[in-house]
Design a protein around this motif. Structure first.
Motif, PDB file in Angstrom:
ATOM      1  N   SER A  78       6.156  21.756  65.575  1.00  0.00           N
ATOM      2  CA  SER A  78       6.506  22.823  64.811  1.00  0.00           C
ATOM      3  C   SER A  78       6.337  23.599  65.693  1.00  0.00           C
ATOM      4  CB  SER A  78       4.734  23.019  63.444  1.00  0.00           C
ATOM      5  OG  SER A  78       5.301  24.593  63.163  1.00  0.00           O
ATOM      6  N   ARG A  79       5.578  23.755  67.011  1.00  0.00           N
ATOM      7  CA  ARG A  79       4.949  24.580  68.031  1.00  0.00           C
ATOM      8  C   ARG A  79       6.483  24.803  68.765  1.00  0.00           C
ATOM      9  NH1 ARG A  79      -0.050  26.008  68.473  1.00  0.00           N
ATOM     10  NH2 ARG A  79      -1.494  24.727  67.691  1.00  0.00           N
ATOM     11  N   ARG A  80       6.952  23.130  69.152  1.00  0.00           N
ATOM     12  CA  ARG A  80       8.176  22.859  69.795  1.00  0.00           C
ATOM     13  C   ARG A  80       9.538  24.120  69.004  1.00  0.00           C
ATOM     14  NH1 ARG A  80      10.430  17.501  72.895  1.00  0.00           N
ATOM     15  NH2 ARG A  80      11.888  18.742  73.543  1.00  0.00           N
ATOM     16  N   PHE A  81       9.928  23.215  68.126  1.00  0.00           N
ATOM     17  CA  PHE A  81      10.987  23.563  67.147  1.00  0.00           C
ATOM     18  C   PHE A  81      10.821  24.414  66.555  1.00  0.00           C
ATOM     19  CE2 PHE A  81      12.094  19.737  68.872  1.00  0.00           C
ATOM     20  CZ  PHE A  81      12.354  19.466  69.837  1.00  0.00           C
ATOM     21  N   GLY A  82       9.883  25.068  66.145  1.00  0.00           N
ATOM     22  CA  GLY A  82       9.490  25.569  64.502  1.00  0.00           C
ATOM     23  C   GLY A  82      10.622  27.370  64.292  1.00  0.00           C
ATOM     24  N   GLY A  83      10.771  27.316  63.504  1.00  0.00           N
ATOM     25  CA  GLY A  83      11.203  28.176  62.962  1.00  0.00           C
ATOM     26  C   GLY A  83      12.530  28.675  63.809  1.00  0.00           C
TER      27      GLY A  83
END
Length: 170
Positions: A78-83
């Motif tokens: 999530s932190r790397r690819f989220g959004g």
């Protein structure tokens, strides 16, 4: 000796776990309905709010050891690819919202989590075992269901996610 082998084979077949469908389960290949997501963290919404980008849905509970074990790797994704390239959400099956919120805070999860204490989403997603992770394409179609705890940020898992979503994760 043949009788012992036959008994062993029968016991093996009987003891093999089967994953029966849950009532109203969305099958792989079907589109998620616009079901209501009750906010545990973030704001309430619907599955359709996530259309336009691939979605990883993780069904979990605070009391589930394997669920807790994989949360760090989901948070890393999530932190790397989220959004940007995809979205990650969690759905807690806890009956106790306080226990679920406490776990989310303790784990410092960066992705939105929702509470399903009425087993509506649990049944719809087919979460007769947890953790269950569901890969959904940008149009809302269920591509894959993965049962059990995974290291989601491992090179192998990232390759599988990229291949399922037909995207290059960078």
């Amino acid at each position: 000796m043949k009788a012992i082998n036959l008994i062993f084979i029968c016991l093996l077949i009987i003891s093999t776990p089967a994953f029966a469908d849950t009532s109203g389960e969305i099958k792989v290949g079907a589109t998620l309905p616009p079901a209501v997501l009750n906010a545990l963290t973030g704001r309430s919404g619907k599955f359709s709010d996530f259309r336009g980008k691939p979605l990883i849905i993780n069904v979990w509970a605070s009391w589930c050891g394997p669920c807790r074990a994989e949360m760090g790797s989901l948070d890393n994704i999530s932190r790397r690819f989220g959004g940007k390239q995809l979205n990650v959400i969690g759905i807690s099956t806890d009956d106790d919202a306080y226990a679920a919120v406490s776990f989310v805070r303790e784990a410092k999860l960066s992705f939105n989590n929702y509470l399903d204490n009425n087993v509506i989403l649990e049944n719809m997603l087919g979460a007769n075992t947890i953790p269950l992770t569901i890969l959904v394409d940008a149009r809302g179609r269920v591509l894959q269901k993965v049962r059990g705890s995974q290291a989601w940020d491992s090179p192998e898992a990232l390759a599988m996610i990229g291949k399922s979503f037909q995207i290059k994760l960078n």
